[in-house]
Design a protein around this motif. Structure first.
Motif, short mmCIF file in Angstrom:
data_model
loop_
_atom_site.label_atom_id
_atom_site.label_comp_id
_atom_site.label_asym_id
_atom_site.label_seq_id
_atom_site.Cartn_x
_atom_site.Cartn_y
_atom_site.Cartn_z
N LEU A 163 31.17 -10.80 -12.78
CA LEU A 163 30.54 -10.77 -14.10
C LEU A 163 31.42 -11.52 -15.09
O LEU A 163 32.65 -11.44 -15.02
CB LEU A 163 30.35 -9.32 -14.54
N GLN A 164 30.80 -12.23 -16.01
CA GLN A 164 31.57 -13.05 -16.95
C GLN A 164 31.74 -12.33 -18.27
O GLN A 164 30.78 -11.99 -18.96
CB GLN A 164 30.90 -14.40 -17.18
N LEU A 165 33.00 -12.08 -18.64
CA LEU A 165 33.36 -11.39 -19.87
C LEU A 165 33.57 -12.38 -21.01
O LEU A 165 33.89 -13.55 -20.79
CB LEU A 165 34.64 -10.58 -19.66
N ARG A 166 33.48 -11.87 -22.23
CA ARG A 166 33.81 -12.66 -23.42
C ARG A 166 35.23 -12.30 -23.88
O ARG A 166 35.48 -12.11 -25.07
CB ARG A 166 32.79 -12.39 -24.53
N GLN A 167 36.14 -12.21 -22.93
CA GLN A 167 37.51 -11.79 -23.23
C GLN A 167 38.40 -12.15 -22.05
O GLN A 167 37.92 -12.28 -20.90
CB GLN A 167 37.54 -10.27 -23.47
N GLN A 168 39.69 -12.32 -22.29
CA GLN A 168 40.66 -12.63 -21.24
C GLN A 168 41.07 -11.34 -20.54
O GLN A 168 42.18 -10.82 -20.73
CB GLN A 168 41.87 -13.35 -21.82
N VAL A 169 40.18 -10.82 -19.71
CA VAL A 169 40.41 -9.58 -18.96
C VAL A 169 39.87 -9.78 -17.55
O VAL A 169 38.83 -10.42 -17.36
CB VAL A 169 39.70 -8.39 -19.64
N TRP A 170 40.58 -9.21 -16.57
CA TRP A 170 40.14 -9.23 -15.18
C TRP A 170 40.02 -7.78 -14.71
O TRP A 170 40.96 -6.99 -14.87
CB TRP A 170 41.14 -9.97 -14.29
N ILE A 171 38.87 -7.43 -14.14
CA ILE A 171 38.64 -6.06 -13.67
C ILE A 171 38.41 -6.10 -12.16
O ILE A 171 37.49 -6.76 -11.68
CB ILE A 171 37.44 -5.42 -14.39
N HIS A 172 39.25 -5.37 -11.44
CA HIS A 172 39.17 -5.31 -9.98
C HIS A 172 38.79 -3.90 -9.55
O HIS A 172 39.27 -2.91 -10.12
CB HIS A 172 40.52 -5.65 -9.35
N GLN A 173 37.94 -3.81 -8.53
CA GLN A 173 37.73 -2.53 -7.86
C GLN A 173 38.51 -2.56 -6.55
O GLN A 173 38.48 -3.55 -5.82
CB GLN A 173 36.26 -2.28 -7.55
N VAL A 174 39.21 -1.45 -6.26
CA VAL A 174 39.99 -1.33 -5.04
C VAL A 174 39.49 -0.11 -4.28
O VAL A 174 39.34 0.98 -4.85
CB VAL A 174 41.49 -1.18 -5.35
N GLU A 175 39.19 -0.28 -3.00
CA GLU A 175 38.81 0.82 -2.12
C GLU A 175 39.77 0.86 -0.94
O GLU A 175 39.92 -0.14 -0.22
CB GLU A 175 37.37 0.66 -1.62
N LEU A 176 40.41 2.01 -0.73
CA LEU A 176 41.43 2.14 0.30
C LEU A 176 41.16 3.36 1.17
O LEU A 176 40.77 4.42 0.67
CB LEU A 176 42.82 2.27 -0.32
N ALA A 177 41.38 3.21 2.46
CA ALA A 177 41.33 4.34 3.39
C ALA A 177 42.67 5.08 3.32
O ALA A 177 43.67 4.53 2.84
CB ALA A 177 41.07 3.83 4.81
N PRO A 178 42.73 6.32 3.77
CA PRO A 178 43.99 7.06 3.75
C PRO A 178 45.11 6.28 4.43
O PRO A 178 44.95 5.78 5.55
CB PRO A 178 43.66 8.35 4.52
N GLY A 179 46.23 6.13 3.73
CA GLY A 179 47.38 5.41 4.26
C GLY A 179 47.34 3.91 4.05
O GLY A 179 48.35 3.23 4.24
N GLU A 180 46.19 3.36 3.62
CA GLU A 180 46.07 1.92 3.43
C GLU A 180 46.77 1.50 2.14
O GLU A 180 46.82 2.24 1.16
CB GLU A 180 44.60 1.52 3.37
N GLN A 181 47.31 0.27 2.14
CA GLN A 181 48.02 -0.26 0.99
C GLN A 181 47.36 -1.54 0.49
O GLN A 181 46.69 -2.25 1.24
CB GLN A 181 49.48 -0.55 1.35
N HIS A 182 47.57 -1.82 -0.79
CA HIS A 182 47.09 -3.06 -1.38
C HIS A 182 48.03 -3.46 -2.51
O HIS A 182 48.43 -2.62 -3.32
CB HIS A 182 45.67 -2.91 -1.93
N SER A 183 48.39 -4.74 -2.55
CA SER A 183 49.24 -5.27 -3.60
C SER A 183 48.49 -6.35 -4.37
O SER A 183 47.70 -7.10 -3.79
CB SER A 183 50.53 -5.87 -3.02
#
Length: 234
Positions: free
Chosen positions: A154-174
């Protein structure tokens, strides 16, 4: 630095037809120290009873992001635009001066649960009035919204980035952050957040966290987790 904002410390509302949790000052809930975070003005989780509706209302100069977690929502504006958003979808409203918006739970048997964010919008930018996106199932990280609509976001009218993160138990994300500020919101599940400077905090369901002067964020899920990372460089 990471500073947590526990769900229990947030504003609460129960009007029967509406139950809500407010991360920042909103409606009857007021805290002069929590009027938003940079261009992130509102972050609410709300549950509308079956058949309930918000009456038409106007917004300030903001982009309104609604993420439907359960049920479906119907949106209309006073210019005749109309859209249905279902579970697993997100809607961005580019609010306009003098235009009113209504929100209805059209389902008579099932509640509507959604997250709502308001982001201050640059008045000189013109974007589509209503944009919708499908949340990807089974994808660790998805860019939901960005200034230029990167990767179908989706395109915002602002300098913002929105991420959704979905993780399983024990999973990592950087992920790398674009600037000195970000906000992390656990929608459900428990996780551990570690910054590039080794600040570490644990978040439970509904907790949030302010990030300041960090360039790297590492998330580790303790249980199945869904979270938002709102990257706010300015």
């Amino acid at each position: 630095m990471i500073t947590t904002r526990s769900a229990s410390a947030c504003g609460q509302a129960d009007f029967g037809w509406l139950q809500a949790r407010y991360s920042f000052s909103f409606g009857h809930y007021f805290d002069p120290k929590l009027m938003g975070y940079a261009s992130l003005r509102v972050l609410n989780q709300e549950v509308l009873a079956p058949g309930a509706a918000f009456q038409p209302r106007t917004y300030p100069q903001v982009d309104v992001l609604n993420i439907v977690l359960q049920g479906e929502a119907e949106y209309r504006d006073s210019e005749g635009n109309h859209i249905i958003v279902r579970e697993g979808e997100a809607l961005l409203l580019s609010a306009q001066p003098g235009v009113s918006y209504s929100e209805i739970n059209p389902n008579k048997d099932r509640p509507l649960t959604r997250m709502q964010l308001w982001l201050a919008a640059c008045p000189e930018r013109e974007n589509p009035r209503m944009q919708k996106i499908v949340l990807s199932e089974g994808k660790t990280a998805q860019l939901l919204a960005s200034p230029d609509g990167t990767d179908g976001s989706l395109q915002l009218r602002q300098q913002v980035w929105i991420h959704q993160v979905e993780l399983a138990p024990g999973e990592q994300h950087s992920m790398r952050l674009n600037g000195p500020r970000a906000y992390l919101q656990s929608i459900h599940g428990s996780l551990e957040a570690i910054s590039g400077t080794e600040y570490q905090e644990k978040l439970g369901c509904g907790d949030g966290a302010f990030l300041q002067e960090e360039q790297l964020l590492r998330l580790t899920a303790k249980t199945a987790t869904q979270a938002l990372v709102i990257d706010i460089p300015v």
